[in-house]
Design an enzyme around this catalytic site. Sequence first.
Site, PDB file in Angstrom:
ATOM      1  CE  LYS A  40      -2.384   1.684   3.707  1.00  9.48           C
ATOM      2  NZ  LYS A  40      -2.359   3.001   3.998  1.00  9.48           N
ATOM      3  CG  ASP A  67      -4.570   4.709   1.134  1.00 10.44           C
ATOM      4  OD1 ASP A  67      -5.536   5.098   0.827  1.00 10.44           O
ATOM      5  OD2 ASP A  67      -3.903   4.653   2.454  1.00 10.44           O
ATOM      6  CE  LYS A  69      -7.560   7.321   3.239  1.00 13.80           C
ATOM      7  NZ  LYS A  69      -6.065   6.800   3.213  1.00 13.80           N
ATOM      8  CG  ASP A  72     -10.499  17.559  -7.824  1.00  9.32           C
ATOM      9  OD1 ASP A  72     -11.305  18.432  -8.456  1.00  9.32           O
ATOM     10  OD2 ASP A  72      -9.120  17.738  -7.574  1.00  9.32           O
ATOM     11  CB  THR A 131     -11.095   5.685  11.901  1.00  9.50           C
ATOM     12  OG1 THR A 131     -10.107   5.735  11.411  1.00  9.50           O
ATOM     13  CG2 THR A 131     -11.903   4.282  11.327  1.00  9.50           C
ATOM     14  NE  ARG A 223       1.364   2.933  13.263  1.00 11.56           N
ATOM     15  CZ  ARG A 223       0.623   3.815  13.855  1.00 11.56           C
ATOM     16  NH1 ARG A 223       1.093   4.523  14.636  1.00 11.56           N
ATOM     17  NH2 ARG A 223      -0.804   3.739  14.006  1.00 11.56           N
TER      18      ARG A 223
END
Length: 247
Positions: A40, A67, A69, A72, A131, A223
């Site tokens: 990603k 990724d 996002k 527009d 989130t 991570r």
Amino acid sequence: MNNIIDQNIKNRLMLALDVDTIDEAKELVDLLNPYFGTFKVGLQLFCQNGIEIIKYIKEKNSNFFMDVKLHDIANTIERASYNIVKNGASFFNVHAFGSIEMMKSAKKGALIAARDFNLDIPKILAVTVLTSIDEKILNNELMIKAHSSDLVLQLALNAKIAGLDGVVASANEIKLIKKELGDDFIVLTPGIRPKFSINDEQKRTATPKKAFCDGADYIVLGRAITKANDKIEAIKKVYSEIQGEND
Ligand code: C5P
């Protein structure tokens, strides 16, 4: 875990390359390519070394999820989607907040690029409600008087109407989305914490096994792997957790 990689698990695992430099990103790709079906590439890395890293991932015969996002006007989204697909993405995402029309434009741009360059059509996923946006922010700051879960579902439905393949959704939302929108509608879930790494600030997390059991099609690990002292040991533990009997 035995030494044979379970391809079914591998295909459904994505690694978030959340690093600043091309060297760090390449190192992660080299090391972890055998264990992850897709890498990603998010805004952090893309804004620094975007094209270079995606070319590298393709050279290594792996896949990338762009990724970025997108959000527009429809025409811009169509052209951006065209270029993302031309560069060989297997997945990319757009904000469902951009409207059904905008999501349809993403699909249109992707289809045209796939045809022009004889490439597979990537999976296009919608981001519903980040989130980081809680109900207080929704109601007071953004003046959206809806419950988060209702809004997530409505935006996911809009994505389906627009012809997108699925959504990015937290572990809490997987079951609801699958129930309401069907098994074929893809759910990709970040915020994954293997059992050995549950100790940080993230909310709405799940273990890899729980996310898959709830119905996630793909999970994103970040991570928990990239910051581990021994990254190979960490990803092997993830496979063991997924393959194990208990959650
Ligand atoms: O927290 P972790 O390092 O596992 O995050 C992995 C990736 O998932 C990051 O790229 C982050 O942007 C993304 N993420 C997300 N939505 C969340 C949590 C994480 O898109 N709720």
